[in-house]
Scaffold this motif. Structure first.
Motif, PDB file in Angstrom:
ATOM      1  N   VAL A 260      -2.625 -50.294   0.293  1.00  0.00           N
ATOM      2  CA  VAL A 260      -1.687 -50.995   1.735  1.00  0.00           C
ATOM      3  C   VAL A 260      -0.808 -50.626   1.926  1.00  0.00           C
ATOM      4  N   SER A 261       0.064 -50.854   0.413  1.00  0.00           N
ATOM      5  CA  SER A 261       1.583 -50.690   1.235  1.00  0.00           C
ATOM      6  C   SER A 261       1.987 -49.113   1.644  1.00  0.00           C
ATOM      7  N   SER A 262       1.441 -48.609   1.008  1.00  0.00           N
ATOM      8  CA  SER A 262       1.539 -46.762   1.652  1.00  0.00           C
ATOM      9  C   SER A 262       1.486 -47.204   3.349  1.00  0.00           C
ATOM     10  N   LEU A 263       0.209 -47.582   4.076  1.00  0.00           N
ATOM     11  CA  LEU A 263      -0.314 -47.799   4.823  1.00  0.00           C
ATOM     12  C   LEU A 263       1.201 -48.678   5.552  1.00  0.00           C
ATOM     13  N   LEU A 264       1.635 -50.234   5.204  1.00  0.00           N
ATOM     14  CA  LEU A 264       2.869 -50.589   5.705  1.00  0.00           C
ATOM     15  C   LEU A 264       3.944 -50.140   5.828  1.00  0.00           C
ATOM     16  N   PHE A 265       3.827 -49.730   5.044  1.00  0.00           N
ATOM     17  CA  PHE A 265       5.461 -48.126   4.808  1.00  0.00           C
ATOM     18  C   PHE A 265       5.332 -47.647   6.181  1.00  0.00           C
ATOM     19  N   PHE A 266       4.195 -46.663   6.193  1.00  0.00           N
ATOM     20  CA  PHE A 266       4.036 -46.107   7.416  1.00  0.00           C
ATOM     21  C   PHE A 266       3.951 -45.809   8.982  1.00  0.00           C
ATOM     22  N   ILE A 267       3.486 -47.035   8.814  1.00  0.00           N
ATOM     23  CA  ILE A 267       3.865 -47.777   9.771  1.00  0.00           C
ATOM     24  C   ILE A 267       4.525 -48.390  10.337  1.00  0.00           C
ATOM     25  N   GLY A 268       5.468 -48.961   9.187  1.00  0.00           N
ATOM     26  CA  GLY A 268       7.324 -49.724   9.757  1.00  0.00           C
ATOM     27  C   GLY A 268       7.983 -48.047  10.200  1.00  0.00           C
ATOM     28  N   ALA A 269       7.370 -46.670   9.427  1.00  0.00           N
ATOM     29  CA  ALA A 269       8.052 -45.680   9.554  1.00  0.00           C
ATOM     30  C   ALA A 269       8.325 -45.643  11.082  1.00  0.00           C
ATOM     31  N   TYR A 270       6.993 -44.849  11.452  1.00  0.00           N
ATOM     32  CA  TYR A 270       6.358 -44.943  12.407  1.00  0.00           C
ATOM     33  C   TYR A 270       7.067 -45.599  14.252  1.00  0.00           C
TER      34      TYR A 270
ATOM     35  N   SER B   3       9.611 -53.784  12.998  1.00  0.00           N
ATOM     36  CA  SER B   3       9.808 -51.945  11.922  1.00  0.00           C
ATOM     37  C   SER B   3      10.414 -51.708  10.488  1.00  0.00           C
ATOM     38  N   VAL B   4      11.430 -52.087  10.339  1.00  0.00           N
ATOM     39  CA  VAL B   4      12.560 -51.983   9.019  1.00  0.00           C
ATOM     40  C   VAL B   4      12.154 -52.823   8.298  1.00  0.00           C
ATOM     41  N   GLU B   5      11.402 -53.765   9.125  1.00  0.00           N
ATOM     42  CA  GLU B   5      11.376 -55.729   7.730  1.00  0.00           C
ATOM     43  C   GLU B   5       9.875 -54.748   7.836  1.00  0.00           C
ATOM     44  N   LEU B   6       9.299 -54.290   8.189  1.00  0.00           N
ATOM     45  CA  LEU B   6       7.783 -54.276   7.192  1.00  0.00           C
ATOM     46  C   LEU B   6       7.532 -52.887   6.396  1.00  0.00           C
ATOM     47  N   MET B   7       8.671 -51.786   6.484  1.00  0.00           N
ATOM     48  CA  MET B   7       9.364 -50.815   5.141  1.00  0.00           C
ATOM     49  C   MET B   7       9.811 -51.635   4.512  1.00  0.00           C
ATOM     50  N   LEU B   8      10.283 -52.664   4.447  1.00  0.00           N
ATOM     51  CA  LEU B   8      10.652 -53.007   3.186  1.00  0.00           C
ATOM     52  C   LEU B   8       9.450 -54.326   2.599  1.00  0.00           C
ATOM     53  N   ASN B   9       9.214 -54.801   3.502  1.00  0.00           N
ATOM     54  CA  ASN B   9       8.054 -56.131   2.402  1.00  0.00           C
ATOM     55  C   ASN B   9       6.599 -54.063   2.209  1.00  0.00           C
ATOM     56  N   SER B  10       6.825 -53.601   2.364  1.00  0.00           N
ATOM     57  CA  SER B  10       5.970 -52.631   1.820  1.00  0.00           C
ATOM     58  C   SER B  10       6.440 -52.289   0.084  1.00  0.00           C
ATOM     59  N   VAL B  11       7.749 -52.018   0.669  1.00  0.00           N
ATOM     60  CA  VAL B  11       8.513 -51.724  -1.291  1.00  0.00           C
ATOM     61  C   VAL B  11       8.198 -52.568  -2.031  1.00  0.00           C
ATOM     62  N   ASN B  12       8.083 -54.516  -1.185  1.00  0.00           N
ATOM     63  CA  ASN B  12       8.065 -55.948  -1.968  1.00  0.00           C
ATOM     64  C   ASN B  12       6.761 -55.751  -2.897  1.00  0.00           C
TER      65      ASN B  12
ATOM     66  N   THR C  24      12.139 -58.106  -5.801  1.00  0.00           N
ATOM     67  CA  THR C  24      11.735 -58.764  -4.298  1.00  0.00           C
ATOM     68  C   THR C  24      12.639 -60.380  -3.755  1.00  0.00           C
ATOM     69  N   ILE C  25      12.900 -60.995  -5.431  1.00  0.00           N
ATOM     70  CA  ILE C  25      13.490 -61.565  -4.053  1.00  0.00           C
ATOM     71  C   ILE C  25      14.953 -61.853  -3.925  1.00  0.00           C
ATOM     72  N   PHE C  26      15.514 -60.515  -4.564  1.00  0.00           N
ATOM     73  CA  PHE C  26      17.380 -60.242  -3.948  1.00  0.00           C
ATOM     74  C   PHE C  26      16.630 -59.267  -2.517  1.00  0.00           C
ATOM     75  N   ILE C  27      15.391 -58.822  -2.626  1.00  0.00           N
ATOM     76  CA  ILE C  27      15.378 -57.963  -1.048  1.00  0.00           C
ATOM     77  C   ILE C  27      15.104 -58.580  -0.413  1.00  0.00           C
ATOM     78  N   ILE C  28      14.346 -59.677  -0.330  1.00  0.00           N
ATOM     79  CA  ILE C  28      13.706 -60.139   0.674  1.00  0.00           C
ATOM     80  C   ILE C  28      15.823 -61.331   0.778  1.00  0.00           C
ATOM     81  N   ALA C  29      16.180 -62.002   0.302  1.00  0.00           N
ATOM     82  CA  ALA C  29      17.559 -62.060   0.324  1.00  0.00           C
ATOM     83  C   ALA C  29      18.352 -60.768   1.189  1.00  0.00           C
TER      84      ALA C  29
END
Lengths: 104, 647
Positions: free
Chosen positions: A12-22, A36-45, A66-71
């Motif tokens: 799921v997170s890979s899909l989310l990352f590539f959707i964001g990159a695309y 899209s950048v937010e999507l990529m960040l969230n896949s990392v989360n 994760t909390i740091f990344i959200i901030a």
């Protein structure tokens, strides 16, 4: 809780990352690119939390990251929006194609 | 002997004055600049007279030796070769000390009146002091490189003074011309120094002379042994050194700068371009005279012929010029030619050295009467505000002192006894008679022409038309005959012009330091006096009263007169050579190579880079998403690499 294996979450997170990159590479609207950048960040989360949960359930490192990344994502969104607004004031457009003053 | 300090003060006082006036002069010292300059030079002159007195009069023994009073090594190159700065006393340098300081003092004094009210009065005195310092440093040099340095300093101060009126384009052009022509000659001088010192392994004058004259010295054999284009290295060295001397002394064909140098203030012409700097070339040849005379008579023969041609050539041109300062300039050139060929006919030692003594004697007397002529001409120009003969005439009543002193100087230069020029010219002529008859006749004819053009000048200024300038004299712009400070130098110099000939010069200056009895025979003197009187009478007939005889002669001479009036087109030849030949044949191809090949190579490289850059610059699209794509590709590549390496 134990019904979902780790691989499913990673897929799921890979899909989310590539959707964001695309989306980042293909959308011309700067706001959409930001999303899209937010999507990529969230896949990392998701990755962080999944690995923390499945591999090192006793530690909290992944959650703290994760909390740091959200901030940081929130701060980044604020800066990006500011830049976009300034760009719009100058060029009356938020199209990434139009912001090519650094060409050549 | 004196303490060296006394001697060192002679050049150092003018130098200190130069620094003082050069730095503070314009702002603070303008009103007293002249007084400061003149006072310091007065002290210098007294010290040099004292030095001359102790050197010549209190001297005991048969031979005058050269004394190095003070010396320091300034720039050592190796064990033997170094550039020294020092203070050497020998007969010719002591004589030059006296000449330079006395004439310079007269000019300083005279300039108090002449340059009064000038805007850059202090600067003028600073330059005069710089010149005096350099000239004094030049004559006391212990080292051939020291003489070269002061030689160039003299050139610089001459440049500054010729171009003193820098708002006049002609003065600027003249100063540039003087500097470039003498600089060109100095190139020869420098190469000559290098050749001589390369073979002699020294730059020191006494050692150099000793090594290149002793018949068994290995240095001399090496210098004669190596040859280039059929002449030995020694000949080349001496001829090139003479070229430097010829440039500074305005000897044909490097004379073209001297007439133009008359653009400077007249006292400057008197000091630099008549009495002191222009004899530096004669002094240089005299300084190296033993080498010329003993080791290389061929080079000395060149000196003789150039001197003789120069003397005759300049005298002919002087007859046709109408600018009084130019007449005097050509007359200077002619008299320096005299000194040069007198050196040329001389041999080393004993009676053979008569020409050497005669040359130095003429240098000494010439300094007085030529400075006097220039200062007199300066007084006339000061009053008339013109250099042209046609604006003058009948001035003898309004300028009595100038008239008398100018007449004395004219008689002295024409060689009428008992004035100074007679004695020195007489010695030169007997030296020429003993050595070379052709030179003697050239000299004799030149003496006649000299008398003619000097009296042409004299009559045109003081007689000819009856004083039409009376109206001028009383108007408010006129200065009259000039201030007292302008008259005193004229009187002092005219005493020199009368009395200098009676000095028993042979007792003081000779080629080898021994006393030389100057022969004086009435029979020898008859011809020169006769020729001089003939010249004077001819000038009297033509120019004393305003008449058209001279115009008729001009018409009869036609082309010859025209040629002489245009200075035999030497300037035009130089222009032709430089502009047409040098510029077109060398300058233009060089410019073409520079523009097309050198610049072309640079431009080629630049456009190659640009062409390549155009090919790859589309990567820089300016679009953020393209950059992101590159970034992804890079990360991807790195990831693959990392996986591959970890495996």
């Amino acid at each position: 809780m134990s019904g979902v294996p780790l691989t499913h979450i990673i897929i799921v997170s890979s899909l989310l990352f590539f959707i964001g990159a695309y989306g980042f590479l293909t959308r011309r609207n700067l706001i959409a690119m930001l999303m899209s950048v937010e999507l990529m960040l969230n896949s990392v989360n998701i990755n962080f939390i999944a690995f923390n949960k499945y591999l090192f359930p006793d530690n909290l490192d992944g959650l703290v990251y994760t909390i740091f990344i959200i901030a940081i994502a929130a701060a980044e969104a604020a800066v990006a929006i500011a830049i976009i607004i300034n760009l719009f004031r100058n060029t009356r457009s938020i199209d990434a194609e139009d912001a090519d003053q650094l060409k050549n | 002997m004196n303490l060296p300090m006394n001697l060192l003060l002679i050049p150092l006082l003018p130098f200190a004055t130069f620094l003082l006036l050069g730095i503070f002069g314009r702002k603070y010292l303008s009103p007293v600049a002249g007084i400061i300059g003149t006072t310091s030079l007065l002290v210098s002159a007294i010290l040099s007279l004292q030095a001359a007195y102790s050197y010549f009069i209190q001297h005991t023994g048969e031979v005058y030796t050269s004394i190095v009073a003070w010396k320091m090594t300034w720039l050592p190159f190796s064990q033997d070769v170094s550039i020294d700065i020092g203070f050497m006393l020998d007969p010719i340098s002591v004589m030059m000390l006296v000449v330079v300081t006395v004439v310079s003092l007269m000019v300083h004094l005279y300039s108090l009146g002449y340059m009064k009210g000038e805007d850059r009065f202090a600067t003028y005195y600073a330059f005069l002091s710089l010149f005096t310092f350099s000239m004094l440093g030049l004559v006391v040099s212990v080292n051939i490189f020291q003489i070269y340095m002061f030689w160039e300093l003299v050139g610089v101060s001459s440049f500054l003074l010729i171009g003193f009126y820098f708002d006049k384009p002609s003065a600027v052009a003249a100063s540039k011309k003087a500097f470039i022509v003498t600089r060109f000659a100095d190139l020869g001088f420098l190469i000559g120094i290098l050749i001589l010192s390369y073979h002699a392994h020294t730059l020191d004058f006494p050692t150099l002379i000793q090594r290149l004259t002793a018949s068994d010295s290995t240095y001399l054999t090496s210098a004669i042994g190596s040859s280039f284009l059929g002449f030995s290295a020694l000949t080349w060295g001496l001829v090139l050194v003479f070229m430097g001397g010829a440039g500074k002394s305005a000897i044909f064909p490097l004379h073209i700068w001297l007439p133009d140098a008359m653009e400077g203030p007249t006292p400057v012409s008197a000091l630099i371009h008549a009495a002191t700097m222009v004899v530096a070339g004669v002094f240089l040849v005299a300084r190296l005279f033993p080498i010329y005379a003993i080791s290389c008579p061929g080079a000395l023969e060149l000196v003789m012929w150039t001197g003789a041609i120069s003397a005759m050539f300049a005298a002919i041109i002087a007859c046709t010029q109408t600018d009084i300062k130019r007449v005097l300039a050509y007359s200077t050139m002619s008299q320096i030619g005299y000194m040069m060929f007198a050196l040329g006919v001389a041999g080393y030692g004993g009676e053979n050295g008569l020409g050497f003594t005669a040359s130095m004697f003429h240098l000494f007397t010439h300094a007085f009467f030529k400075a006097l002529l220039f200062l007199g001409a300066g007084a006339v120009i000061h009053m008339i505000h013109s250099n042209e003969m046609k604006d003058m005439g009948g001035l003898r009543k309004s300028m009595p002192i100038t008239h008398i002193t100018f007449l004395i100087a004219c008689l002295a230069i024409a060689g009428i006894p008992p004035f100074a020029g007679f004695f020195s010219k007489e010695e030169i002529l007997s030296a020429a008679w003993n050595a070379n008859k052709a030179i003697y006749y050239i000299a004799l004819i030149t003496a006649g022409i000299t008398a003619f053009y000097m009296f042409r000048l004299y009559y045109n200024i003081f007689w000819s038309k009856e004083a039409k300038h009376d109206s001028h004299i009383h108007d408010e712009h006129s200065h009259g005959e000039g201030t007292l400070t302008m008259k005193i130098p004229l009187l002092i110099l005219s005493i020199g012009a009368i009395g200098a000939g009676f000095i028993p010069f042979g007792n003081f200056v000779s080629s080898d330091g021994h006393h030389l009895h100057l022969p004086f025979e009435i029979a020898n003197a008859i011809m020169p006096i006769g020729v001089a009187i003939a010249g004077i009478l001819m000038a009297t007939a033509l120019y004393k009263k305003e008449n058209d005889k001279s115009d008729k002669i001009v018409a009869a001479l036609g082309g010859i007169y025209k040629g002489a009036y245009h200075k035999f087109y030497i300037d035009e030849i130089y222009l032709f050579v430089t502009k047409k030949i040098l510029f077109n044949l060398i300058g233009r191809p060089a410019a073409w190579i520079d523009k097309n090949i050198v610049d072309g190579a640079m431009n080629g490289i630049a456009s190659l880079v640009m062409w390549k850059a155009n090919l790859i610059k589309s990567i820089q699209s300016g679009k953020v998403q393209d950059y992101a794509l590159y970034f992804y590709i890079g990360v991807f590549g790195l990831a693959i690499l990392a996986i591959y390496l970890v495996k």
